[in-house]
Design an enzyme around this catalytic site. Structure first.
Site, PDB file in Angstrom:
ATOM      1  CE  LYS A   1      -3.952  -2.282   2.002  1.00 55.83           C
ATOM      2  NZ  LYS A   1      -3.273  -3.523   2.458  1.00 55.83           N
TER       3      LYS A   1
ATOM      4  N   PRO B   1     -10.634  -7.581  -2.047  1.00 51.07           N
ATOM      5  CG  PRO B   1      -9.389  -6.122  -0.682  1.00 51.07           C
ATOM      6  CD  PRO B   1     -10.084  -6.215  -2.028  1.00 51.07           C
TER       7      PRO B   1
ATOM      8  NE  ARG C   1      -8.858 -12.242   8.480  1.00 50.84           N
ATOM      9  CZ  ARG C   1      -9.510 -11.188   8.949  1.00 50.84           C
ATOM     10  NH1 ARG C   1      -9.696 -11.069  10.259  1.00 50.84           N
ATOM     11  NH2 ARG C   1      -9.979 -10.258   8.130  1.00 50.84           N
TER      12      ARG C   1
HETATM   13  N1  U5P Z   1      -6.850  -5.806   2.182  1.00 52.72           N
HETATM   14  C1  U5P Z   1      -8.127  -5.748   2.684  1.00 52.72           C
HETATM   15  N2  U5P Z   1      -8.886  -4.662   2.370  1.00 52.72           N
HETATM   16  C2  U5P Z   1      -8.448  -3.648   1.595  1.00 52.72           C
HETATM   17  C3  U5P Z   1      -7.153  -3.709   1.085  1.00 52.72           C
HETATM   18  C4  U5P Z   1      -6.383  -4.806   1.392  1.00 52.72           C
HETATM   19  O1  U5P Z   1      -8.590  -6.648   3.390  1.00 52.72           O
HETATM   20  O2  U5P Z   1      -9.209  -2.724   1.340  1.00 52.72           O
HETATM   21  C5  U5P Z   1      -5.971  -6.964   2.443  1.00 52.72           C
HETATM   22  C6  U5P Z   1      -5.704  -7.261   3.898  1.00 52.72           C
HETATM   23  O3  U5P Z   1      -4.567  -6.551   4.352  1.00 52.72           O
HETATM   24  C7  U5P Z   1      -5.448  -8.755   3.833  1.00 52.72           C
HETATM   25  C8  U5P Z   1      -6.388  -9.244   2.748  1.00 52.72           C
HETATM   26  O4  U5P Z   1      -4.128  -8.989   3.389  1.00 52.72           O
HETATM   27  O5  U5P Z   1      -6.568  -8.137   1.887  1.00 52.72           O
HETATM   28  C9  U5P Z   1      -7.726  -9.757   3.242  1.00 52.72           C
HETATM   29  O6  U5P Z   1      -7.520 -10.803   4.141  1.00 52.72           O
HETATM   30  P1  U5P Z   1      -8.730 -11.625   4.837  1.00 52.72           P
HETATM   31  O7  U5P Z   1      -9.665 -10.638   5.427  1.00 52.72           O
HETATM   32  O8  U5P Z   1      -9.365 -12.455   3.739  1.00 52.72           O
HETATM   33  O9  U5P Z   1      -8.023 -12.462   5.862  1.00 52.72           O
END
Ligand code: U5P
Length: 219
Positions: free
Chosen positions: A62, A170, A194
């Protein structure tokens, strides 16, 4: 990045052996692996090249600094073997241009965060997300990061960028989003962390989400 499974694994674990084991377990169900601060800070930048043996690697730093610092960061990321970097858009056009400039030197890609997926993502980022999407389009980024927790926002962003940019999304599973909903809304790839790496059987969890996506695509 090839679009086969439409899924990206977010590998936010801090143990090198476990990370490699999960990558080996699930690589056939994902088109890329996304790594970020948790894994890199714990194990070092060399993990990117190790994971790149399985799939393309997206470095989720980021990136959000002045152009010169962004340039230095992106150089390190691509030198380490990443196929793409994630940058923030809110730092403005010159900062993003610096990332795109370095990425194009390496023939690699930049994804730009338009609006984050957690509840706080609606506080400050949502009101400027559409302007960030337009900027990313003009700057020649490869894609946007848009929230699977708000498929209607993905739909809106898709309308703005047409098919000129990709969308990675995500927020599936642990954050409450559904893979099929966000693919239907116009995302090219969902990002799942996760729900896969914390599952008792990560390979089975990945297979199930991959199947849900394929069912949605086939209609
Ligand atoms: N991530 C988000 N939301 C965003 C940008 C990036 O969740 O807006 C990233 C988190 O840092 C993580 C992944 O690496 O996407 C989602 O992970 P999880 O919630 O499926 O475990």
């Amino acid at each position: 990045m090839e679009k086969n499974t439409h899924m990206i694994l977010a590998l936010d674990i801090t143990d090198r052996e476990e990370a490699l084991k999960i990558a080996e377990d699930v690589w056939e169900f994902v088109d890329a692996i996304k790594v970020g601060y948790p894994l890199i800070l714990a194990t070092g930048l060399g993990i990117i090249r190790e994971l790149a043996e399985f799939t393309p690697v997206i470095a989720d730093f980021k990136v959000a600094d002045i152009p010169n610092t962004n340039r230095l960061i992106c150089d390190q990321v691509f030198e380490a073997g990443a196929d793409a970097v994630i940058a923030q858009g809110f730092t403005g056009r010159d900062s993003l241009d610096a990332c795109v400039e370095i990425a194009s030197e390496y023939r690699k890609d930049v994804f730009v965060v338009s609006e984050m997926s957690h509840p706080g993502g609606a506080d400050f980022m949502q009101p400027v997300a559409e302007a960030i999407a337009k900027m990313a389009l003009e700057a020649g980024a490869f894609g946007l990061v848009a929230p699977a927790t708000r498929p209607e926002r993905v739909k809106k962003i898709r309308k703005i960028i047409g098919d000129k940019l990709t969308i990675i999304s995500p927020g599936v599973g642990a954050q409450g989003g559904r893979a099929s909903d966000v693919i239907a809304a116009g995302a090219d790839w969902v990002i799942v962390g996760r729900s896969i790496y914390k599952a008792k059987f990560p390979k089975e969890a990945a297979r199930q989400i991959a199947e849900e996506i394929q069912d949605e695509i086939r209609g």
